[in-house]
Design a protein around this motif. Structure first.
Motif, mmCIF file in Angstrom:
data_model
loop_
_atom_site.group_PDB
_atom_site.id
_atom_site.type_symbol
_atom_site.label_atom_id
_atom_site.label_comp_id
_atom_site.label_asym_id
_atom_site.label_seq_id
_atom_site.Cartn_x
_atom_site.Cartn_y
_atom_site.Cartn_z
ATOM 1 N N ASP A 289 65.168 46.697 42.637
ATOM 2 C CA ASP A 289 64.431 45.514 42.170
ATOM 3 C C ASP A 289 63.721 45.893 40.870
ATOM 4 O O ASP A 289 62.829 46.753 40.875
ATOM 5 N N PRO A 290 64.108 45.247 39.761
ATOM 6 C CA PRO A 290 63.466 45.632 38.489
ATOM 7 C C PRO A 290 62.002 45.198 38.411
ATOM 8 O O PRO A 290 61.239 45.744 37.618
ATOM 9 N N ILE A 291 61.603 44.208 39.249
ATOM 10 C CA ILE A 291 60.221 43.700 39.164
ATOM 11 C C ILE A 291 59.366 44.376 40.238
ATOM 12 O O ILE A 291 58.882 43.729 41.168
ATOM 13 N N GLU A 292 59.225 45.647 40.139
ATOM 14 C CA GLU A 292 58.342 46.377 41.041
ATOM 15 C C GLU A 292 57.549 47.374 40.232
ATOM 16 O O GLU A 292 57.985 47.769 39.143
ATOM 17 N N GLY A 293 56.439 47.788 40.746
ATOM 18 C CA GLY A 293 55.646 48.764 40.019
ATOM 19 C C GLY A 293 54.258 48.836 40.597
ATOM 20 O O GLY A 293 54.050 48.509 41.777
ATOM 21 N N HIS A 294 53.306 49.250 39.782
ATOM 22 C CA HIS A 294 51.936 49.296 40.273
ATOM 23 C C HIS A 294 50.964 48.972 39.157
ATOM 24 O O HIS A 294 51.303 49.034 37.972
ATOM 25 N N VAL A 295 49.775 48.605 39.568
ATOM 26 C CA VAL A 295 48.727 48.220 38.636
ATOM 27 C C VAL A 295 47.467 49.004 38.980
ATOM 28 O O VAL A 295 47.383 49.653 40.028
ATOM 29 N N ASP A 296 46.479 48.872 38.112
ATOM 30 C CA ASP A 296 45.190 49.497 38.370
ATOM 31 C C ASP A 296 44.314 48.453 39.089
ATOM 32 O O ASP A 296 43.972 47.422 38.497
ATOM 33 N N PRO A 297 43.959 48.691 40.361
ATOM 34 C CA PRO A 297 43.231 47.666 41.128
ATOM 35 C C PRO A 297 41.928 47.215 40.452
ATOM 36 O O PRO A 297 41.605 46.030 40.449
ATOM 37 N N TRP A 298 41.221 48.173 39.885
ATOM 38 C CA TRP A 298 39.959 47.834 39.228
ATOM 39 C C TRP A 298 40.232 46.967 38.003
ATOM 40 O O TRP A 298 39.607 45.937 37.780
ATOM 41 N N GLY A 299 41.229 47.400 37.201
ATOM 42 C CA GLY A 299 41.562 46.675 35.972
ATOM 43 C C GLY A 299 41.963 45.235 36.255
ATOM 44 O O GLY A 299 41.529 44.304 35.570
ATOM 45 N N VAL A 300 42.785 45.032 37.291
ATOM 46 C CA VAL A 300 43.245 43.678 37.626
ATOM 47 C C VAL A 300 42.057 42.804 38.013
ATOM 48 O O VAL A 300 41.911 41.664 37.545
ATOM 49 N N THR A 301 41.177 43.355 38.854
ATOM 50 C CA THR A 301 40.032 42.560 39.338
ATOM 51 C C THR A 301 39.116 42.207 38.164
ATOM 52 O O THR A 301 38.665 41.060 38.025
ATOM 53 N N GLN A 302 38.878 43.191 37.300
ATOM 54 C CA GLN A 302 38.043 42.929 36.122
ATOM 55 C C GLN A 302 38.689 41.863 35.240
ATOM 56 O O GLN A 302 38.000 40.991 34.700
ATOM 57 N N ALA A 303 39.992 41.937 35.077
ATOM 58 C CA ALA A 303 40.683 40.982 34.197
ATOM 59 C C ALA A 303 40.525 39.555 34.719
ATOM 60 O O ALA A 303 40.227 38.631 33.965
ATOM 61 N N TYR A 304 40.707 39.385 36.044
ATOM 62 C CA TYR A 304 40.499 38.038 36.632
ATOM 63 C C TYR A 304 39.060 37.575 36.355
ATOM 64 O O TYR A 304 38.817 36.446 35.950
ATOM 65 N N ALA A 305 38.092 38.487 36.624
ATOM 66 C CA ALA A 305 36.681 38.101 36.492
ATOM 67 C C ALA A 305 36.347 37.786 35.037
ATOM 68 O O ALA A 305 35.669 36.789 34.747
ATOM 69 N N LYS A 306 36.870 38.594 34.122
ATOM 70 C CA LYS A 306 36.590 38.371 32.701
ATOM 71 C C LYS A 306 37.141 37.028 32.254
ATOM 72 O O LYS A 306 36.464 36.266 31.550
ATOM 73 N N ALA A 307 38.393 36.751 32.657
ATOM 74 C CA ALA A 307 39.013 35.492 32.246
ATOM 75 C C ALA A 307 38.235 34.308 32.818
ATOM 76 O O ALA A 307 38.028 33.298 32.143
ATOM 77 N N ALA A 308 37.766 34.445 34.053
ATOM 78 C CA ALA A 308 37.006 33.352 34.681
ATOM 79 C C ALA A 308 35.668 33.177 33.966
ATOM 80 O O ALA A 308 35.245 32.046 33.678
ATOM 81 N N GLN A 309 35.017 34.301 33.658
ATOM 82 C CA GLN A 309 33.709 34.216 32.991
ATOM 83 C C GLN A 309 33.858 33.597 31.594
ATOM 84 O O GLN A 309 33.031 32.789 31.178
ATOM 85 N N ALA A 310 34.935 33.938 30.923
ATOM 86 C CA ALA A 310 35.154 33.369 29.585
ATOM 87 C C ALA A 310 35.303 31.846 29.676
ATOM 88 O O ALA A 310 34.981 31.125 28.741
ATOM 89 N N ALA A 311 35.772 31.375 30.831
ATOM 90 C CA ALA A 311 35.956 29.923 31.006
ATOM 91 C C ALA A 311 34.720 29.256 31.598
ATOM 92 O O ALA A 311 34.745 28.059 31.895
ATOM 93 N N GLY A 312 33.649 30.012 31.819
ATOM 94 C CA GLY A 312 32.405 29.390 32.282
ATOM 95 C C GLY A 312 31.945 29.805 33.667
ATOM 96 O O GLY A 312 30.859 29.430 34.107
ATOM 97 N N ALA A 313 32.747 30.581 34.388
ATOM 98 C CA ALA A 313 32.343 31.007 35.739
ATOM 99 C C ALA A 313 31.250 32.073 35.655
ATOM 100 O O ALA A 313 31.099 32.727 34.627
ATOM 101 N N GLU A 314 30.517 32.206 36.752
ATOM 102 C CA GLU A 314 29.474 33.231 36.781
ATOM 103 C C GLU A 314 29.784 34.217 37.907
ATOM 104 O O GLU A 314 30.298 33.820 38.960
ATOM 105 N N VAL A 315 29.463 35.482 37.668
ATOM 106 C CA VAL A 315 29.664 36.510 38.694
ATOM 107 C C VAL A 315 28.322 37.182 38.956
ATOM 108 O O VAL A 315 27.681 37.678 38.038
ATOM 109 N N THR A 316 27.877 37.163 40.200
ATOM 110 C CA THR A 316 26.617 37.823 40.567
ATOM 111 C C THR A 316 26.939 38.998 41.481
ATOM 112 O O THR A 316 27.586 38.821 42.512
ATOM 113 N N ARG A 317 26.489 40.183 41.084
ATOM 114 C CA ARG A 317 26.766 41.393 41.881
ATOM 115 C C ARG A 317 25.536 41.818 42.667
ATOM 116 O O ARG A 317 24.439 41.333 42.427
ATOM 117 N N HIS A 318 25.729 42.762 43.542
ATOM 118 C CA HIS A 318 24.640 43.366 44.319
ATOM 119 C C HIS A 318 23.798 42.319 45.036
ATOM 120 O O HIS A 318 22.572 42.423 45.092
#
Ligand SMILES: Cc1cc2nc3c(=O)[nH]c(=O)nc-3n(C[C@H](O)[C@H](O)[C@H](O)COP(=O)(O)OP(=O)(O)OC[C@H]3O[C@@H](n4cnc5c(N)ncnc54)[C@H](O)[C@@H]3O)c2cc1C
Length: 803
Positions: free
Chosen positions: A142-171
């Motif tokens: 299967d040519p469409i297989e591989g791996h990603v960086d879990p932290w990087g993917v999660t940050q990318a989703y959060a960054k894209a959402a924040q750029a569109a107006g979403a807010e992220v509250t930690r801790h």
């Protein structure tokens, strides 16, 4: 932190971040994600990050494809690296059966546009030189297989959402949830309250605990999972990155991690983690290693991939992640709770997280997931999926992660759970049982107790000869089948007809009559098929697919009946037995004073009557295509009814038959089934149910869209094929070829014993439905000639059922 938001997403793992991102993409920007620690601090941070497109359910496979394709776009729009390594991957087969499975997987991938390639063992070794060829017979690339960086993917989703107006509250931990009368929520956190119109439980490892805040016991359980990373391998130095590899026999997955290899395993004796509740102080944590537990898999791994055994182990990771009993995610709105949604039980967050976010966001914003998500809809489980049931089934599922599930295979865990009063009678008659939503139901009957076991296979099994006898008994004399495994609702009260007329596409029948009806969503797509049996002016008995009962209840909540109309689920209150075959009338007539002649009780009649001493509801209808009756009684009468029918049946050649025979008989009649032929991606016209949609009765849900479909003819058509099969029949999801091109897919298949032909039902483009020749159906890697049948193979005029 803000004090109000349109949506609060609880949980900042890969799934919660994806939901947040997709909500903003769907146009809801006023959204807030609350995370108790750092983003990824649950299961996500220590994941191996592997991703692949193959899934047992084609609709989930499509969402996996979507997820993987999304990463590049995320990287481009956010500048955040997802650490993509699209290496491709190989699934290795060590046995002929596994090779057959790979052939079927490749075939299924065809109509999903997947470019899977079957390779010889030599070619496999060229692609993945670390393998020892001796242990394998081939592979699937299967040519469409591989791996990603879990932290990087999660940050990318959060960054894209924040750029569109979403807010992220930690801790900030959500400690409680309180429903308000207007359907909104008070989200109570350590840092104050947030009023939210909607709440999404994306709490991953804590999804159960967040569910409990609203009185919900979600069927999820975390399992410990271990992988290790080896020291650097000399063989990898200066080489292109190794592709991913799954070795089914060793139950191992492996991929390159820097200069070494990452190797993970789903061991047979998996260990649940925190089976009762998840500790709140667990964050960015791992569990103690237990290499002993995975030692048998490692031994196989070092034999199958010798270079891995020649270097030391650099690191071992043992972390927990959650599973639902069937291994698929739990997504969607929760019945009984307004504006409360779940996105949890996601065991492959990096293959599925994007698709889950997409489907859930559409569901919230548009009222519909926009795709067929039945396989991951939280409504597929009901109250029967208790904590202990979930524990047993999740352990079974985990241990079988890399095992073949044969089409005729019934899994043993958590059984028997639900049984009807005739269970022991059926057992004594040598029934081989299947499990359906935790209920035991007979699949077929053996002649002796010793024979009452089915060989699991992709080919025709030892059940074939028995099913032949059962079908012929029904065709030539009479058969009896237990039909308790249907969903049932009793709709009653003034306004019953008006409400049913609004939610169902067909006209409500007259008193004493039965009508079949599709149920449509606003887009005119099929979301259910029901048998409406009108018992009285204000009382209708609905029969439907049992697995979808919670799903229907949720729909009825969204389209509630007016005051005075009650919709009561009663699946286990009314149990059923059905008699079918040319002798069925004579048999039943000798047990009741009600006149059963065709003139007095014609096809599609429904009436309360006494059968012997037993008060029953009897419908003249049968899924077998023969003269037949469905007899419904409250559960305390079922055993007596069974004894009465089987005793009287001796004089009429009565034989017990099971679900396998019923399935082949309904295919011979081209009758569709929910979740196979009928799903929310098809319209009623496409599915051949157009005649059950009554446009003349006034408005109903989905009418405008269904009318449009009728006028345009729809894009697809459900058709029947007879297939030149050898000793294996189609079972579902095989590609349909026409003149060398894949044009559709099979939804069901079986050998038709009454018509003596192998049969398949499936969807093809409507424009091809007039053709009869030029078709092929790919069964276990072989394209078999198929003929499109323009009418049902058995009794196309329906004279047998109307006799
Ligand atoms: C060892 C291991 C290897 C894996 N390998 C892979 C792999 O190769 N590929 C793959 O696709 N998947 C893999 N997985 C699975 C993957 O990790 C999960 O599918 C994924 O992380 C699930 O994400 P989630 O967002 O649902 O859950 P989680 O990551 O658990 O996120 C839930 C979040 O919710 C937060 N939260 C919970 N309750 C509250 C509350 N009350 N208030 C505020 N915040 C709250 C938590 O702090 C947490 O951050 C692996 C898992 C493990 C353990």
């Amino acid at each position: 932190m803000r004090t109000d938001a349109r949506v609060v997403v609880i949980g900042g793992g890969v799934v919660g971040a994806s939901v947040l991102y997709h909500l903003t993409r769907a146009g809801w920007k006023d959204v807030l994600l609350i995370e108790r620690g750092e983003l990824t601090c649950g299961s996500t941070w220590h994941a191996a990050g592997g991703m692949h497109t193959v899934n047992g359910d084609p609709n989930v496979a499509k969402l996996q494809q979507y997820t993987i394709n999304l990463y590049k776009e995320l990287e481009r729009t956010t500048g955040q690296s997802c650490g993509m390594h699209l290496t491709g991957g190989i699934m290795l087969a060590g046995t002929r059966e596994r090779l057959d499975w790979l052939k079927m997987t490749k075939a299924r991938g065809r109509y999903l546009g997947m470019e899977l390639e079957l390779v010889s063992v030599d070619e496999a070794a060229r692609l993945f030189p670390l393998m020892n060829k001796r242990h394998f017979v081939g592979g699937l690339f299967d040519p469409i297989e591989g791996h990603v960086d879990p932290w990087g993917v999660t940050q990318a989703y959060a960054k894209a959402a924040q750029a569109a107006g979403a807010e992220v509250t930690r801790h900030t931990r959500v400690v409680d949830l309180k429903a308000r009368a207007d359907g909104s929520w008070d989200v109570i956190t350590e840092a104050g309250n947030v009023r939210a119109e909607h709440v999404v439980n994306a709490a991953g490892l804590w999804a159960r605990d967040v569910g409990r805040m609203v009185g919900l016991e979600l069927p999820v359980l975390a399992m410990e999972h271990q992988y290790l990373i080896t020291e650097d391998l000399a063989a990898l130095k200066g080489q292109k990155e190794q592709i991913h590899c799954i070795d089914f026999e060793g139950e191992i997955y492996t991929r390159q991690e820097r200069g070494g290899m990452l190797l993970g395993t789903y061991e047979r004796a998996g260990v649940p983690w925190s089976p009762l509740a998840t500790p709140w102080d667990f964050a960015q944590s791992l569990l103690p290693n237990d290499l002993e537990r995975i030692a048998p898999s490692l031994e196989v791994a070092f034999e199958h991939f010798p270079a891995l055994g020649e270097v030391g182990i650099k690191k071992v990771v043992n972390g927990p992640f959650t599973f639902a009993p069937d291994g698929n995610p739990l997504v969607g709105p929760i019945r009984g709770l307004r504006n409360f949604w779940v996105a949890c039980g996601v065991m492959a967050g990096f293959s599925q997280g994007g698709g889950v976010g997409l489907a859930l966001s559409r569901w919230m914003v548009d009222g519909d997931p926009g795709a067929d998500v039945w396989a991951m809809d939280v409504a597929r489980y009901g109250d029967w999926a208790t904590l202990a049931y979930t524990n047993t089934k999740v352990r079974e599922n985990y241990s079988r992660r890399f095992r073949i599930r044969f089409p005729n295979e019934e899994l043993p865990a958590a059984r028997p759970l639900r049984t009807t009063p005739v269970y022991e009678r059926l057992q004594a008659a040598h029934a081989v049982f299947g499990d359906y939503c935790g209920l035991e139901h007979p699949l077929w009957f053996a002649h002796t107790a010793a024979e009452a076991h089915e060989d699991i296979t992709f080919h025709r099994s030892n059940a074939h000869a028995h099913v032949f006898e059962e079908c012929h008994a029904v065709h030539e004399a009479a058969g009896l089948i237990e039909i308790s495994n249907y969903g049932k609702f009793e709709v009653s009260g003034a306004g019953t007809e008006q409400w049913l007329s609004h939610v169902m596409a067909n006209r409500v029948p007259k008193v004493g009559r039965i009508a079949l009806t599709p149920m449509l969503n606003e887009r005119g797509k099929l979301i259910g098929d029901f048998t409406m049996c009108r018992v009285g002016a204000e009382r209708v008995f609905l029969i439907c697919t049992w697995a979808a009962e919670s799903y229907y209840r949720r729909w009825f909540e969204r389209h509630p009946p007016p005051a005075g109309v009650t919709v009561r689920p009663c699946a286990m209150e009314y149990l059923g037995l059905s008699v079918a075959g040319p002798n069925a009338r004579a048999l039943l007539q000798c047990l009741t004073r009600t006149d059963l002649s065709s003139a007095a009780f014609p096809f599609l009649s429904f009436r309360a009557m006494d059968v012997g001493m037993i008060p029953a509801l009897v419908g003249r209808i049968s899924f077998t295509g023969e003269l037949g009756y469905e007899i419904w009684v409250t559960s305390e009468y079922q055993r007596a009814l069974y004894d009465l029918l089987t005793t009287a049946g001796r004089a009429h050649g009565l034989r017990l038959f099971g679900g396998r025979a019923l399935n082949t008989m309904r295919i011979e009649k081209s009758f569709g089934n929910w979740a196979r032929e009928f799903r929310p991606i098809y319209g009623p016209h496409e599915a051949g149910l157009g005649r059950f949609v009554d446009f003349g009765k006034g408005d109903f849900i989905g009418r405008a869209a269904a009318l449009e479909e009728k006028e345009s003819g729809g894009a697809l058509r459900l058709v029947t094929f007879s297939v030149d099969a050898a000793d294996a029949d189609a079972v579902g999801d095989e590609p349909i070829w026409h003149e060398g091109r894949v044009v559709g897919w099979v939804t069901s298949g079986a050998y038709g014993h009454r018509v003596q032909r192998s049969l398949a039902l499936g969807y093809i483009p409507a424009a091809l439905a007039a053709a009869t020749e030029g078709f092929e159906i790919e069964i276990i890697g072989e394209r078999r000639r198929a003929r499109l049948e323009s009418q049902p193979l058995l009794d196309p005029s329906g004279s047998r059922m109307r006799a």
